[in-house]
Scaffold this active site. Sequence first.
Site, short mmCIF file in Angstrom:
data_model
loop_
_atom_site.label_atom_id
_atom_site.label_comp_id
_atom_site.label_asym_id
_atom_site.label_seq_id
_atom_site.Cartn_x
_atom_site.Cartn_y
_atom_site.Cartn_z
N CYS A 80 -0.70 0.83 -2.68
CA CYS A 80 -1.43 1.06 -1.44
C CYS A 80 -2.86 0.52 -1.53
CB CYS A 80 -1.39 2.55 -1.08
SG CYS A 80 -1.84 2.84 0.64
N HIS A 173 4.08 4.56 -1.93
CA HIS A 173 3.64 5.39 -3.05
C HIS A 173 4.81 5.87 -3.92
CE1 HIS A 173 -0.50 5.64 -1.70
NE2 HIS A 173 -0.02 5.73 -0.47
N GLU A 175 4.64 6.94 -6.74
CA GLU A 175 4.19 8.06 -7.58
C GLU A 175 4.36 9.41 -6.88
OE1 GLU A 175 2.30 6.07 -5.90
OE2 GLU A 175 0.54 7.11 -5.10
#
Lengths: 191, 303
Positions: A80, A173, A175
């Site tokens: 991002c 994302h 993560e």
Amino acid sequence: MPVKVGLLALQGAIEPHALAFQALGATSVEVRTPDQLAAVDALVIPGGESTTMSKLLDTSGLSEPLAKRLADGLPTFGTCAGMIILARTVLDGRVDQQSYGAIDVTVRRNAFGRQVDSFEADLAIDGLADPFHAVFIRAPFVERVGDGVEVLASVDGHPVLCRQGVVLVSAFHPELTDDLRLHELFLSSIS
Amino acid sequence: MADTSPTAPRSGSSTGTQLVKRGLAEMLKGGVIMDVVDSEQAKIAEDAGAVAVMALERVPSDIRRDGGVARMSDPEMIEGIKAVTTIPVMAKARIGHFVEAQILESLGVDYVDESEVLTPADEAHHIDKWAFTVPFVCGATNLGEALRRISEGACMIRSKGEAGTGNVVEAVRHLRSIFGDIRKITQADNAELFEWAKRLQAPLPLVQEIHQTGKLPVPLFCAGGLATPADAALAMQLGAESVFVGSGIFKSDNPSIRAKAIVEATTHFNDPAILAKVSRGLGRAMPGLEIAGLETTFANRGW
């Protein structure tokens, strides 16, 4: 020596990346100073506010050392905001916003809209057998891809996961979910 | 609202989920969210490296001075701030005033703060935040209050402190209370968790989750009374994940320089040498107020 992955920890979602690498048995350390940057074998530039990170790279004395390490081929994964910082060109950014040209793409900030437009969706990714559940937060997308850049996934025709050599960038994302396949892919590119 | 989002979700995707709402809070970690009352201040905040701005009609110290009823800002002012910034824009709605929240959502703000700094619209109910696509942040003085807000759908909690005072003592009290109880709950046995839920007036499943994870289910930021880089670093060392700074910036002598210094202090909160460097030559901080002398304590608003 095991690989030491640096997490650029100026601002943003740092801990979720650390947990992902921990789950894969890899070592990660936070990077806020030039000395810490010099000591890592690879780098993650996390999600957060790219304008904030850009300023903090300057004030923390990291801007020049980072540019040099990227030019020397540091394996880097940008998610991002990280994608924006690593891009060649940024659209809808601030005029004083820095990007490091580590991957030859043009990225538009907040291209998918504001927070009310943020979304999650299943994404087909080249090289992965099953779809990847991807979370997009005020996300950018890629508008131009240079020679030598692989597009690994797109949404509505806009590239959202790209790779050029040892540099991997995602508009979403990985993560924030438990799916570790992209972190695994990144680790496999570090020798 | 969930099914009337300003833009239709693309096929096979969903907006306004908990993951997406909490996700933005994750992205704001380690940053400074600054109160601004016009587009000029918004530009100064973004130039200084704010991760987001909070649009409101008066900063808390002015609300405190002027008295009267404080309400949601004029949409025109919020639009003006959105037009000049590229970072997320938050705005405040009164506690329980779900129509103000609906209006803010329709304006496309990125986070709604259901805030005790404004005059409450409902003395029993907070907003049902599950009903919205836009995420909410709410204040809390203790863990029970934080968990009640989370059970209503808040995706970020900020310790309340005492806004508009330039006095960090209440922020410290609230952070210590929240983290202190979290630490005790991680040590409790299963039978004690029932008693904790009763004492906190909070849902048992959330108490059990804290017992497992040792942290709140959503990010915990700090607000209320922060005025210096050292205040921001203090909040971060106590465990806050980001800071809100309101009157502390634009009521000081040199807002631009102070704002930049607080941004750097929030990143390097564990490095006293850098904190010493960024704390130099900032001019006067906002004048502070003793908590005991206040006519109104905002922190007591919220139920």
